[in-house]
Design an enzyme around this catalytic site. Structure first.
Site, mmCIF file in Angstrom:
data_model
loop_
_atom_site.group_PDB
_atom_site.id
_atom_site.type_symbol
_atom_site.label_atom_id
_atom_site.label_comp_id
_atom_site.label_asym_id
_atom_site.label_seq_id
_atom_site.Cartn_x
_atom_site.Cartn_y
_atom_site.Cartn_z
ATOM 1 N N ASP A 89 -9.571 2.696 2.728
ATOM 2 C CA ASP A 89 -9.433 2.051 4.044
ATOM 3 C C ASP A 89 -9.846 3.001 5.172
ATOM 4 O OD1 ASP A 89 -8.543 -0.493 3.356
ATOM 5 O OD2 ASP A 89 -6.421 0.039 3.461
ATOM 6 N N LYS B 126 0.810 -1.231 0.000
ATOM 7 C CA LYS B 126 0.000 0.000 0.000
ATOM 8 C C LYS B 126 0.840 1.277 0.000
ATOM 9 C CE LYS B 126 -4.064 -2.113 1.946
ATOM 10 N NZ LYS B 126 -5.014 -2.241 3.036
#
Ligand SMILES: NC(=O)c1ccc[n+]([C@@H]2O[C@H](COP(=O)([O-])OP(=O)(O)OC[C@H]3O[C@@H](n4cnc5c(N)ncnc54)[C@H](OP(=O)(O)O)[C@@H]3O)[C@@H](O)[C@H]2O)c1
Length: 287
Positions: A102, A66
């Site tokens: 997220d 990420k």
């Protein structure tokens, strides 16, 4: 031409994103396939490069990429840039744009499923990878008063702490942020005063070789805390079992997973995410 969306990470045996994303795509009868692209570190750049082919419209990015993926995409939106992590790539006019779902997915699960108001609360965050970055950003933005970061590699926690302090100062927010060494007295003191404990490590994750590991024992968990484990498989992780034994409230990673996926689905397709369909497919995949 059938279009494609990929999930890129390593390893990917644990992922259930294909199950609930495909169910959502099929719900609308879209000619899109959601594929698993497991890419070891040497092949990450090539996997991102493949997104440039015309049939590919976007991707999810998961452990451990990420943060690293920022090096291979063309643009990053403001939220992902602020967080320093991307979990969703959307191809817009042939430009690969990095976004982060997220953070909003975590906050929604915390508030709606965990019934927890982070404003003015104290928290301990375990982990300092891409997911921890999003979680901390969400908690700071929501007005958490104090966060203690605990990570296996202290250096990574220090880096995250620094980035968060900069962000707090720039935005005029009030969160106090500290780093505590794993298992050290200051970490245990922070845990005992904490209303929220979030596991952002992969400890406890099925198929990750860490299935039996918990970052905390039940004796380290206060009964008044909500313990939120981002790991969603198995549903009852070793940490959640320890938290239940301590009398604490628990929340697993499934609602966050579906909410972050739903937000990504809306970015790729422009259609409203069919949440019930996605939750049902996710639960079936875990059963
Ligand atoms: N439910 C959801 O929607 C959702 C969303 C995002 C992520 N997640 C889950 O969150 C976890 C972390 O994801 P990520 O993207 O942040 O991964 P990442 O960037 O690879 O970070 C992994 C983190 O776990 C720590 N860690 C790994 N193994 C450990 C061990 N044996 N002992 C102690 N610490 C360990 C690492 O510590 P070091 O820095 O010391 O290596 C690091 O802090 C994964 O399990 C992922 O599936 C769930």
């Amino acid at each position: 031409m059938t279009q494609k969306i990929a999930i890129i990470g390593y390893p990917l045996k644990h992922t259930i994103s294909p199950a609930f994303q495909q169910a959502a795509l099929d719900h609308y009868g879209l000619d899109v396939e959601y594929e698993v692209w497991e890419a070891d570190p040497i092949h990450l750049a090539a996997a991102i490069g493949e997104l440039r082919y015309p049939q590919n419209i976007g991707a999810n990015v998961t452990i451990p990429y990420k943060e690293e993926v920022l090096n291979f995409i063309d643009e990053v939106d403001e939220l992902a840039d602020d967080i320093g992590a991307v979990n969703t790539i959307v191809k817009e006019d042939n430009v690969l744009v990095g976004r982060n779902t997220d953070a909003p997915g975590f906050l929604r699960a915390l508030q709606e499923d965990g019934k927890f108001d982070p404003h003015g609360s104290t928290g301990v965050i375990i982990g300092a990878g891409g997911a921890a970055r999003a979680v901390c950003h969400a908690l700071v933005s929501a007005g958490c008063s104090e966060l203690t970061l605990v990570n296996r590699s202290r250096e990574r926690a220090e880096e995250l702490c620094e980035a968060l302090r900069d962000s707090v100062a720039t935005k005029g927010l009030g969160t106090r942020i500290a780093v505590a060494a794993w298992g050290a007295p200051e970490a245990l003191a922070a845990l005992s005063n904490s209303k929220l404990i979030v596991n952002c490590t992969s400890m406890g994750m099925k198929h990750g070789g860490q299935e039996k590991l918990s970052p905390l024992t039940s004796g380290q968990i206060p009964s008044e805390a909500l313990v939120f484990d981002l790991v969603y498989s198995p549903a009852q992780t070793p940490l959640l079992k320890a938290a239940s034994a301590a009398g604490a409230r628990t929340l697993g990673g499934l609602p966050m997973l579906v909410y972050q996926g739903a937000a990504a689905f809306e970015m790729w397709t422009g259609k409203s995410a069919p949440l019930e369909v996605m939750f049902e497919a996710a639960r079936d995949a875990l059963a």
